[in-house]
Write an enzyme that holds these catalytic residues in place. Structure first.
Site, PDB file in Angstrom:
ATOM      1  N   CYS A 182     -26.866   5.748 -18.613  1.00 37.48           N
ATOM      2  CA  CYS A 182     -26.476   6.971 -17.807  1.00 37.48           C
ATOM      3  C   CYS A 182     -27.178   7.043 -16.783  1.00 37.48           C
ATOM      4  CB  CYS A 182     -26.215   8.198 -18.687  1.00 37.48           C
ATOM      5  SG  CYS A 182     -25.236   7.813 -20.126  1.00 37.48           S
TER       6      CYS A 182
ATOM      7  N   HIS B  14     -29.254  16.702 -16.175  1.00 38.04           N
ATOM      8  CA  HIS B  14     -28.297  15.920 -16.632  1.00 38.04           C
ATOM      9  C   HIS B  14     -27.096  16.234 -17.160  1.00 38.04           C
ATOM     10  CE1 HIS B  14     -27.352  11.782 -17.912  1.00 38.04           C
ATOM     11  NE2 HIS B  14     -27.162  12.127 -19.185  1.00 38.04           N
TER      12      HIS B  14
ATOM     13  N   HIS C   3     -18.680  13.091 -15.814  1.00 45.89           N
ATOM     14  CA  HIS C   3     -19.925  12.342 -16.001  1.00 45.89           C
ATOM     15  C   HIS C   3     -19.521  10.884 -15.732  1.00 45.89           C
ATOM     16  CE1 HIS C   3     -23.356  10.300 -17.386  1.00 45.89           C
ATOM     17  NE2 HIS C   3     -23.225  10.918 -18.848  1.00 45.89           N
TER      18      HIS C   3
ATOM     19  N   SER D  31     -20.076 -11.186  53.068  1.00 45.92           N
ATOM     20  CA  SER D  31     -20.772 -10.972  54.228  1.00 45.92           C
ATOM     21  C   SER D  31     -22.316 -10.470  54.007  1.00 45.92           C
ATOM     22  CB  SER D  31     -20.228  -9.905  55.218  1.00 45.92           C
ATOM     23  OG  SER D  31     -20.653  -9.745  56.481  1.00 45.92           O
TER      24      SER D  31
END
Length: 981
Positions: free
Chosen positions: A170, A305, A345, A615
């Site tokens: 995780c 977390h 999660h 020219s």
């Protein structure tokens, strides 16, 4: 890698991208977070029959199995074999580089540090067995194993720094960020991509275990008294990192600054392998704070977390409290929250998702709500901690002038803990530009995607009216890959750019190669006017320096400063206009502008492959070709103008008739001075005679118009000055041209010896201009691009009207007509955009490179995705890929045996996942590679009992040639068999 003391050890977040539940990108995620929106999907239909009270839920990514395979040069079959989470991460990484302004191939040395989760997609593929022809286990492995995740990104995105796959469950993606930061500080790379991915194409079936990880009611209630578990989700996120000092110096957009990070492992200091550890987490937090050089009381927010599990949340808050108490005894001052309450999660992507949320919080000064918090978990002692749960979206509390600082916590099963400290980006003054207009180039691999990209840009500019247009231009020019299908807008202000992008004038082009030959066309006298190129002189330093050179060289022979004539204003403009009507002044003035514009284009990388002039324009062409040096060219043009000014009063007129008709109408004393097209001629001679001719032809209904030229160029009136002109020419060295020179006297490409002779330039003054022949010659090479440097649009107009023109051949004008109200800068940038859109060699990065610009996070590439999912069984009727029918089996006695070509076509289609393959289609252009070629070669050997190698497939290229090769070898084998005794 540079750094200065205040930024030493700090790393900037210069780009972010991701896909999340309910959010296709980072901007949508931020909007959802600020709106306190939950993006989890209840899936009661997936509940186990024996758990009627369980409410399964999942954070679903929209169209997770969809992928733009052609964009990344994958054939459908090869893309199908790649795990959807790896495909999603590839797109997200591309978007992150685009957002950072480094989507181009020549970015600084870039590394990639990413990780993923186990999705079991490989098992799904293996279960199909023979349903996937030409796919073996090795191919499945490298399309699904996480070992290849970082390498795939490096290969497809052209990243040459370290490519490292990180796996810590995780905490994977925040650990990847930490590893990337260390690599940057060690000098292993200059820029780093870091992040992670967890993507399931279809929601998994789950069971609820009381007291386990999964929530029973489909909600994640982090830190709440009713918290009972988390909800799993798909997600992918990537951040782009660069040392802060380098990011500041390069003008990168800085979302936030990573001040420090740390990673450790719990070791055996916990009750079990999957259990969290108080001491391990505390140590990681303290180490990160030490590296960052911050005290706990400086941190105003912690993105935890926060899984909402019974065991995890209390230990995490206790560890954070223990770490914070080392430097502060304050209570309740620091907000805490968890993005998992919004989106679930995301496993290996969880850490980077939390980081992205924290980065946006410090950047925007807003703390999004952590959802479902009603009363605190009684096991968590919030009252005696530094924390309070941020239950509602609120502005970041005032910090007394100190930068906003947040911390991010990420904890992996198995004990790898990661903690990072991020701070508000440094404040910088807004940029400014001296230019009045900007070029906004957009491109894509398909026309439809290019149109979609224009729409995205228009939406962005509408939503962000304060963004600096020059910064947007710089980001698009220097920070994006320029694909074949191109669109562009030239605009003055952001609002104007947005309106143009959404309603026109958006200009389009297709550049399949960036090497289209460019021919510069230089016009003669007639388009000059007071104020000509004044805007370019004021805004473009290179143009100004070049024109100043000519003005200073011409001052002595003219007895005047060209700049006072060209750029006169107010009461001086009328007198300047009269002077500019004098051919002695007009000719050097026209040359000066042409020379300066040539130099400006050269500084942008646009140089001619060949030149021609009309020219007077032949002299600017000769200077560009290296026939004349600048000082000699200025002397010669000034002398030419002086001599022409000495001939009797003359005039020139344009006549809409073929040369033969005009020649038959001319009275004595008049002659044809130029043939500009099949029905476009110029008559030259004494002024009175030309005026009478014009009146007579107009009475006859022939469109005839006097030109703004007071001299009868290319007529018998010039003959008395030719000896003096020849004498002057003999004093000048004439050099062989460095690039091809197309003569307007002969209408053909000049031999080097011809244009270095005095006679050529003497005759050029007298003989008629054959521009019709010049255009015919140019249109004989339709791959070239004609660029009219003016002044005015005379030559590009003649080119567009010419019957020999190829409709697809680009013709570009860089200066406005004297009567147009268009700005010089807008016209020039429009022309530059047309050159770029048509594939001319031009360095858009070099435009305005004297200004200090900043990159802007702009909309990313509009991928055109199709669904690619192996073995779908969801009842939708969709299929994994447009796989062709397998080759007919030889054992079917009632079906005719396919020809070798038919079998090879079937094999190519089966190997690549393409329904229609033609005999001339190149195997590798269709997306084949050496691995797939190996399988096709093995199939051919088994199918035809003939020797066929990978090298044979490479050399053959297409199915038609390979089939003929197989037939030859089968026949040769049969002959050998017959010859045996």
């Amino acid at each position: 890698m540079s750094s200065t003391a205040p930024e030493d050890g700090f790393v900037a977040v210069i780009g972010m991208a991701g896909r999340f539940p309910g959010a296709a990108d980072v901007d949508a995620l931020w909007a959802n977070l600020c709106a306190a929106r939950e993006s989890l999907t209840p899936l009661p239909e997936l509940a186990p029959p024996d758990q009627p009270d369980y409410v399964p839920a999942y954070g679903i990514i929209d169209r997770a199995a969809d992928f733009d395979a052609p964009f990344f040069d994958y054939p459908p079959q090869s893309a199908l074999v790649i795990d959807p989470q790896q495909r999603v991460l590839l797109e997200v990484a591309h978007e992150a580089l685009d957002r950072a302004g480094y989507g181009n191939a020549d970015r600084p040395l870039t590394g990639v540090f990413v990780g993923g989760a186990s999705t079991r997609y490989g098992e799904r593929l293996r279960a199909l067995g023979d349903g996937l022809p030409f796919v073996d286990d090795w191919q499945i492995s490298h399309g699904n194993d996480l070992d290849f995740l970082s390498g795939r990104l490096a290969y497809k995105l052209g990243l040459h720094g370290p490519a490292v796959s990180v796996q810590t469950a995780c905490s994977t993606s925040l650990v990847a960020v930490h590893v990337a930061v260390q690599a940057l500080l060690a000098g292993d790379c200059d820029i780093a991509l870091a992040g992670g991915t967890t993507v399931l194409a279809t929601p998994p079936r789950t069971r609820h275990t009381p007291g386990g990880v999964l929530s029973p009611d489909g909600h994640c209630r982090a830190f709440d008294a009713s918290a009972a578990g988390t909800v799993n989700a798909s997600g992918a996120g990537v951040v782009v990192l660069r040392p802060l000092a380098d990011a500041l110096a390069a003008g990168d957009h800085i979302h936030a600054v990573v001040r420090g990070s740390a990673v450790n492992n719990d070791g055996r200091d916990k009750i079990g392998f999957t259990a969290p550890s108080l001491t391990g987490q505390t140590a990681a937090v303290l180490a990160a704070h030490s590296v960052a050089g911050v005290g706990a009381d400086e941190i105003g927010y912690v993105e935890a977390h926060g899984t909402g599990t019974i065991l995890g949340d209390p230990i995490e808050v206790a560890a954070l409290t223990q770490a914070f108490r080392r430097t502060t005894d304050r209570r309740g001052y620091c907000r805490i929250g968890s993005v998992k309450t919004n989106i679930g999660h995301t496993d290996a992507a969880a850490g980077v998702t939390g980081l992205i949320k924290a980065v946006l919080a410090v950047e925007h000064g807003v703390l999004p709500a952590s959802l479902h918090f009603r009363e605190p978990n009684p096991v968590i002692d919030f009252a005696d901690s530094p924390f309070q749960v941020n239950a509602a979206t609120v502005p970041w509390p005032e910090s007394g002038g100190r930068p906003r600082i947040a911390a991010v916590n990420s904890l992996g099963i198995g004990g790898t803990n990661a903690h990072a400290v991020v701070a508000e980006p440094p404040r910088r003054e807004p940029t400014a530009s001296s230019r009045s207009h900007v070029l906004l180039p957009v491109s894509a691999k398909t026309a439809s995607a290019a149109d979609a990209a224009v729409g995205r840009l228009a939406g962005f500019l509408t939503e962000h009216p304060a963004v600096a247009p020059a910064d947007v231009s710089w980001t698009l020019r220097a920070g994006r890959t320029h694909h074949a299908h191109r669109r562009f807008v030239v605009a003055r202000r952001t609002g104007e750019a947005a309106a143009a992008s959404s309603a026109g004038p958006v200009r389009a082009g297709a550049a399949h190669h960036d090497d289209r030959p460019v021919i510069f066309l230089y016009a003669g006298q007639g388009g000059q006017h007071v104020g000509m190129a004044a805007e370019l002189y004021a805004q473009e330093p290179v143009f100004r320096r070049r024109l100043d050179e000519v003005a200073e060289l011409a001052a002595s022979p003219l007895g005047a400063d060209l700049r006072h004539v060209l750029f006169a204003e107010g009461d001086d403009a009328a007198a300047a206009s009269a002077r500019l009507a004098d051919i002695a002044v007009a000719q050097p003035a026209v040359f000066a502008v042409q020379y300066a514009l040539t130099g400006l284009l050269g500084s942008w990388g646009l140089t001619p492959d060949a030149v021609t002039g009309h020219s007077l324009g032949a002299y600017a062409a000769a200077c560009a070709a290296g026939i004349l040096t600048l000082p000699d060219a200025v002397r010669l043009v000034a002398e030419r103008g002086r001599l022409l000014g000495s001939v009797p009063a003359g005039a020139m007129a344009a006549v809409r008739l073929p040369y033969a008709d005009v020649a038959g109408l001319l009275p004595p004393g008049l002659s044809v001075g130029a043939v500009n097209g099949p029905e476009q001629c110029t008559v030259s001679g004494p002024a009175d005679g030309v005026r009478r001719f014009v009146e007579e032809q107009n009475r006859r209904g022939v469109k005839t118009q006097l030109l703004r030229i007071s001299t009868a160029g290319h007529s018998p009136l010039t003959e008395p000055i030719l000896p003096a002109y020849a004498d002057f020419l003999r004093e000048l060295p004439l050099h062989k041209p460095e690039i091809p020179f197309l003569s307007d006297t002969t209408g053909d490409w000049s031999e080097p010896s011809a244009v270095t002779s005095v006679s050529y330039w003497t005759e050029h003054l007298r003989r008629p201009v054959r521009f019709d022949a010049v255009l015919s010659r140019l249109f004989g090479a339709p791959e070239s691009m004609l660029v009219d440097l003016g002044p005015g649009r005379a030559l590009s107009s003649l080119a567009r009207q010419h019957p020999g023109r190829n409709a697809d051949q680009p013709i570009v004008a860089l200066t406005p007509h004297p009567t147009e109200e268009a700005a010089d800068a807008a016209t020039l940038l429009t022309g530059v955009g047309q050159v770029w859109a048509a594939g001319g060699r031009i360095d858009l990065r070099a435009l305005h490179d004297d200004e200090r610009r900043r990159r802007v996070p702009l909309p990313t590439y509009p991928f055109e995705r199709t669904r690619l999912l192996a073995g779908e069984d969801d009842g939708t009727g969709t299929h994994p890929a447009p796989t062709p029918a397998p080759p007919r089996r030889a054992e079917d006695a009632h079906a005719p045996r396919p020809t070798v070509l038919e079998a090879v076509l079937d094999a190519f289609g089966g190997a690549l996942g393409l329904p229609d393959v033609e005999p001339e289609d190149n195997f590798f252009d269709l997306g084949g590679d050496s691995l797939i070629a190996t399988k096709v070669a093995a199939w051919a050997r088994a199918r035809f009992a003939a020797t066929v190698s990978v090298a044979d497939i490479i050399r053959s290229g297409d199915a038609g040639r390979l089939a003929r090769l197989i037939e030859e070898r089968v026949a040769a084998g049969a002959e050998e068999e017959e010859a045996r005794p």
